[in-house]
Design a protein around this motif. Structure first.
Motif, mmCIF file in Angstrom:
data_model
loop_
_atom_site.group_PDB
_atom_site.id
_atom_site.type_symbol
_atom_site.label_atom_id
_atom_site.label_comp_id
_atom_site.label_asym_id
_atom_site.label_seq_id
_atom_site.Cartn_x
_atom_site.Cartn_y
_atom_site.Cartn_z
ATOM 1 N N ASP A 1 50.236 50.578 50.452
ATOM 2 C CA ASP A 1 49.217 50.702 49.420
ATOM 3 C C ASP A 1 47.936 50.018 49.891
ATOM 4 N N VAL A 2 46.804 50.678 49.660
ATOM 5 C CA VAL A 2 45.521 50.175 50.141
ATOM 6 C C VAL A 2 44.684 49.685 48.965
ATOM 7 N N ALA A 3 44.262 48.431 49.053
ATOM 8 C CA ALA A 3 43.409 47.831 48.025
ATOM 9 C C ALA A 3 42.021 47.616 48.595
ATOM 10 N N TRP A 4 41.050 47.542 47.715
ATOM 11 C CA TRP A 4 39.714 47.144 48.169
ATOM 12 C C TRP A 4 39.148 46.167 47.156
ATOM 13 N N MET A 5 38.458 46.633 46.134
ATOM 14 C CA MET A 5 37.932 45.736 45.122
ATOM 15 C C MET A 5 38.907 45.549 43.958
ATOM 16 N N ASN A 6 40.087 46.145 44.057
ATOM 17 C CA ASN A 6 41.090 46.092 42.989
ATOM 18 C C ASN A 6 42.389 45.460 43.497
ATOM 19 N N LEU B 1 51.003 46.540 52.442
ATOM 20 C CA LEU B 1 49.757 46.518 51.682
ATOM 21 C C LEU B 1 48.620 46.213 52.635
ATOM 22 N N ALA B 2 47.505 46.903 52.450
ATOM 23 C CA ALA B 2 46.323 46.668 53.267
ATOM 24 C C ALA B 2 45.124 46.479 52.359
ATOM 25 N N GLY B 3 44.188 45.623 52.788
ATOM 26 C CA GLY B 3 43.008 45.398 51.981
ATOM 27 C C GLY B 3 41.999 44.507 52.662
ATOM 28 N N SER B 4 40.958 44.175 51.933
ATOM 29 C CA SER B 4 39.875 43.347 52.457
ATOM 30 C C SER B 4 40.364 41.934 52.747
ATOM 31 N N PHE B 5 40.016 41.411 53.920
ATOM 32 C CA PHE B 5 40.419 40.030 54.222
ATOM 33 C C PHE B 5 39.702 39.025 53.332
#
Length: 267
Positions: free
Chosen positions: A180-185, A201-205
Motif C-alpha cells: 500500500d502506498v501512502a503520501w499525505m494520508n 507499505l511505501a510512503g514519504s520518508f
C-alpha cells in the motif's frame, strides 16, 4: 507551482542530508534502490520506456517502479497517466478507451506489461503499481496476472497501489506481495494496511518517522520510503532500516552506491 508534497519532499531531502545517519557508510549494506518509472529525465530516457528500464539493469539498480493500465481491448500497458496528454501532447487519447493498435500508432514507445516481463523480469525487480479498480474493470486483475505467469511474487515482483482496495482484486496473490502506498494520508493508509493484512507499505520518508517505521517492522511489514534525491538522505534511509528506497535519480544514486561498495569514494 510546486505541489505541497513536492515542497515537503524537497525540504525533507535537505534536512535529512544533515541529520543523524546522513554520513553513514553504504559499504557492506544491501541497498534496494527503486527507480520510480525507470531511470528517466533529460538526456536519459522517457519515463516508463524500454530505455528507462534498460538503464536500470545496466547500472545495477535493484528495482523499477512502473504503472499498469488496461487498454480498451484488454492489454495491460505501462503508462502512468490515464491519457497521453502530459507526455505526448494527446490529451484526448486515453488508455482505457483506445486499443493497443491505436495507442501504438500514436505512441510507438509504449510498452506492454508482457514486453516488460519478457525483457526485464529476473534482471530487475518489478514494482508494479495497480492504477485501476477491479470493481470498475473486472478483467484487470486476470489480465495482469496472465502476464506474470512464471514469476514468483515477492521474489520477482510486488503489486503496489495508492488505493489499498485495488489490491483486493488479486485474492490469490500472497499478502506479502501487496504494498500500500501512502503520501499525505499516511495514518489512514497504515490503518488500512493493518486491516487488510497487506505485507508492505511505501510512503514519504518525511511522514514515515522512526516510530512508524519501527511499528511497521514490528508488525512484519516491509517498508519503502522516498523520494530520495540527495546522497545524505539516501544514507540516512539506509541507516535507519528502510527496506526499499524510491527515487527519481536512480542512476546518480546507484553510481554512488556502486562506488562506495567497491571502496571507491570518489562517487
Amino acid at each position: 507551482m510546486p505541489s505541497i508534497s513536492s515542497v515537503l519532499n524537497s525540504l525533507a531531502n535537505s534536512l535529512w542530508s544533515i541529520s543523524p545517519g546522513s554520513r553513514a557508510t553504504l559499504r557492506g549494506r544491501e541497498v534496494k534502490l527503486v527507480a520510480h518509472r525507470g531511470a528517466h529525465g533529460p538526456g536519459i530516457a522517457g519515463e516508463n520506456t524500454t530505455a528507462a528500464f534498460a538503464h536500470c539493469v545496466t547500472a545495477g539498480v535493484w528495482a523499477v517502479e512502473t504503472d499498469i493500465r488496461l487498454t480498451a481491448d484488454g492489454y495491460p500497458v505501462i503508462h502512468h497517466d490515464p491519457d497521453c496528454g502530459r507526455l505526448h501532447g494527446r490529451p484526448g487519447l486515453t488508455i482505457a478507451h483506445s486499443t493497443l493498435t491505436e495507442l501504438r500508432a500514436a505512441v510507438p514507445t509504449l510498452v506492454t506489461l508482457a514486453e516488460l516481463v519478457r525483457d526485464f523480469a529476473g534482471k530487475v525487480h518489478l514494482m508494479l503499481e495497480v492504477k485501476e479498480s477491479w470493481r470498475e474493470r473486472p478483467a484487470y486483475p486476470q489480465r495482469v496476472m496472465d502476464c506474470l505467469t512464471g514469476l514468483e511474487p515477492v521474489r520477482d515482483f510486488h503489486l503496489l497501489s495508492l488505493v489499498p482496495d485495488h489490491l483486493e482484486g488479486f485474492p490469490d496473490l500472497p499478502r506479502a506481495a501487496c504494498v500500500d502506498v501512502a503520501w499525505m494520508n499516511t495514518g489512514r493508509i497504515i490503518a488500512e494496511n493493518a486491516a487488510l493484512g497487506h505485507g508492505g507499505l511505501a510512503g514519504s520518508f518525511a511522514l514515515l518517522g522512526r516510530r512508524r517505521l519501527q511499528g511497521l517492522h514490528a508488525a512484519g511489514r516491509t517498508v519503502g520510503t522516498g523520494f530520495v534525491t540527495r546522497p545524505g538522505a539516501l544514507r540516512r534511509e539506509v541507516h535507519r532500516g528502510a527496506d526499499w528506497i524510491f527515487t527519481d535519480h536512480a542512476l546518480r544514486l546507484q553510481t554512488l552506491i556502486n562506488n562506495e561498495q567497491r571502496g571507491d569514494h570518489r562517487g
